[in-house]
Design a protein around this motif. Structure first.
Motif, PDB file in Angstrom:
ATOM      1  N   LEU A   1       0.830  -1.209   0.000  1.00  0.00           N
ATOM      2  CA  LEU A   1       0.000   0.000   0.000  1.00  0.00           C
ATOM      3  C   LEU A   1       0.861   1.254   0.000  1.00  0.00           C
ATOM      4  O   LEU A   1       0.567   2.219  -0.720  1.00  0.00           O
ATOM      5  CB  LEU A   1      -0.929   0.000   1.208  1.00  0.00           C
ATOM      6  CG  LEU A   1      -2.086  -1.006   1.174  1.00  0.00           C
ATOM      7  CD1 LEU A   1      -2.830  -1.002   2.508  1.00  0.00           C
ATOM      8  CD2 LEU A   1      -3.044  -0.696   0.027  1.00  0.00           C
TER       9      LEU A   1
ATOM     10  N   TYR B   1       1.004   3.849  -3.104  1.00  0.00           N
ATOM     11  CA  TYR B   1       0.677   5.268  -2.912  1.00  0.00           C
ATOM     12  C   TYR B   1       1.779   6.159  -3.497  1.00  0.00           C
ATOM     13  O   TYR B   1       1.496   7.147  -4.194  1.00  0.00           O
ATOM     14  CB  TYR B   1       0.501   5.571  -1.425  1.00  0.00           C
ATOM     15  CG  TYR B   1       0.211   7.022  -1.125  1.00  0.00           C
ATOM     16  CD1 TYR B   1      -1.106   7.508  -1.195  1.00  0.00           C
ATOM     17  CD2 TYR B   1       1.235   7.907  -0.794  1.00  0.00           C
ATOM     18  CE1 TYR B   1      -1.371   8.844  -0.936  1.00  0.00           C
ATOM     19  CE2 TYR B   1       0.967   9.240  -0.527  1.00  0.00           C
ATOM     20  CZ  TYR B   1      -0.342   9.707  -0.601  1.00  0.00           C
ATOM     21  OH  TYR B   1      -0.595  11.035  -0.339  1.00  0.00           O
TER      22      TYR B   1
ATOM     23  N   HIS C   1       1.424   8.751  -6.911  1.00  0.00           N
ATOM     24  CA  HIS C   1       1.581  10.199  -6.789  1.00  0.00           C
ATOM     25  C   HIS C   1       2.883  10.745  -7.375  1.00  0.00           C
ATOM     26  O   HIS C   1       2.983  11.939  -7.670  1.00  0.00           O
ATOM     27  CB  HIS C   1       1.483  10.607  -5.312  1.00  0.00           C
ATOM     28  CG  HIS C   1       0.100  10.502  -4.747  1.00  0.00           C
ATOM     29  ND1 HIS C   1      -0.443   9.302  -4.319  1.00  0.00           N
ATOM     30  CD2 HIS C   1      -0.865  11.448  -4.557  1.00  0.00           C
ATOM     31  CE1 HIS C   1      -1.670   9.511  -3.870  1.00  0.00           C
ATOM     32  NE2 HIS C   1      -1.956  10.800  -4.007  1.00  0.00           N
TER      33      HIS C   1
ATOM     34  N   TYR D   1      -1.133   0.491  -7.709  1.00  0.00           N
ATOM     35  CA  TYR D   1      -1.370  -0.343  -6.529  1.00  0.00           C
ATOM     36  C   TYR D   1      -1.279  -1.833  -6.858  1.00  0.00           C
ATOM     37  O   TYR D   1      -0.713  -2.620  -6.093  1.00  0.00           O
ATOM     38  CB  TYR D   1      -2.728  -0.009  -5.904  1.00  0.00           C
ATOM     39  CG  TYR D   1      -2.736   1.314  -5.182  1.00  0.00           C
ATOM     40  CD1 TYR D   1      -2.206   1.417  -3.894  1.00  0.00           C
ATOM     41  CD2 TYR D   1      -3.238   2.460  -5.790  1.00  0.00           C
ATOM     42  CE1 TYR D   1      -2.199   2.639  -3.220  1.00  0.00           C
ATOM     43  CE2 TYR D   1      -3.228   3.689  -5.130  1.00  0.00           C
ATOM     44  CZ  TYR D   1      -2.715   3.774  -3.848  1.00  0.00           C
ATOM     45  OH  TYR D   1      -2.685   4.987  -3.195  1.00  0.00           O
TER      46      TYR D   1
END
Length: 236
Positions: free
Chosen positions: A135, A139, A143, A151
């Motif tokens: 996770l 993330y 970004h 993911y």
């Protein structure tokens, strides 16, 4: 019109080249899996060459973590070969038990790394920790990179890293991890147009199940042989 024809021809040539190298990588990956199922040490040679090819292919289609994963695979191929080639100290200490009464020798272990099995509680902790890392990595990729399916890509990468280590350590349950990873990877590669690799992973699912059955049979045989030999030594 001429420019369009040249562009299409270049695209076709590039696709043909990628398909060729993908086919080579697929064949070597299959060889790796078949040899790994048979616990043949040469599986790591096939793995090294296959992953070197996949490193470039995945980078070209923007599966960044998959490309990084294959660099890791190359390193693990070297580590796995070395590990399977050497008997660990804990195993060497049990390599031979001598029956002092009659002078005969009982081989409890063989001169290679044996298949082991981890408890389900250990696997539960491993899955939980790997999921959390997945996770966090996903993330960051979502970004800060242009990675596709960040993911999903991160999850397959993180779990594949852990599972490859389990293969090198000859942990029986590694095959169960691969079944799940392979199912997810089928979707990922299909979406990126890697059809041969998608087909390979469909086959991987079935072979992972077969690999688990083969390793479990060998593991149980080893345990029974070890128990019988220990009883002989005690009884003597």
């Amino acid at each position: 019109m001429n420019d369009l024809f040249i562009t299409l021809q270049q695209a076709f040539n590039e696709a043909s080249l990628m398909t060729f190298w993908e086919a080579v990588a697929v064949m070597l990956a299959l060889a790796y899996l078949i040899l790994a199922m048979r616990t043949n040490i040469w599986c790591w040679s096939a793995a090294f060459i296959s992953t070197a090819i996949y490193t470039v292919l995945f980078w070209n289609v923007s599966l960044l973590m998959e490309s990084v994963l294959n660099i890791y695979y190359m390193g693990m191929a070297v580590y796995g070969y070395w590990l399977w080639l050497h008997v660990p100290p804990s195993q060497q200490s049990n390599l031979h038990n001598t029956d002092l009464q009659n002078g005969t020798q009982h081989n409890i272990e063989t001169n290679h790394l044996n298949i082991t099995s981890w408890s389900w509680s250990t696997h539960a902790r491993l899955i939980g920790a790997t999921s959390l890392v997945s996770l966090l990595v996903g993330y960051g990729m979502a970004h800060y990179t242009s990675a596709a399916f960040p993911y999903v890509d991160a999850a397959t990468t993180c779990f594949a890293i852990v599972t490859t280590y389990l293969v090198a350590k000859k942990v029986l349950e590694n095959w169960l991890y691969w079944v799940v990873i392979d199912f997810v990877s089928i979707y990922l590669y299909f979406q990126k147009g890697l059809m041969l690799t998608s087909g390979l992973f469909v086959l991987y699912v079935a072979m992972a199940v077969g690999g688990y059955m083969m390793w479990r049979k060998k593991y149980r045989h080893h345990i029974i042989t070890q128990d019988n030999t220990s009883q002989e030594v005690v009884g003597a």
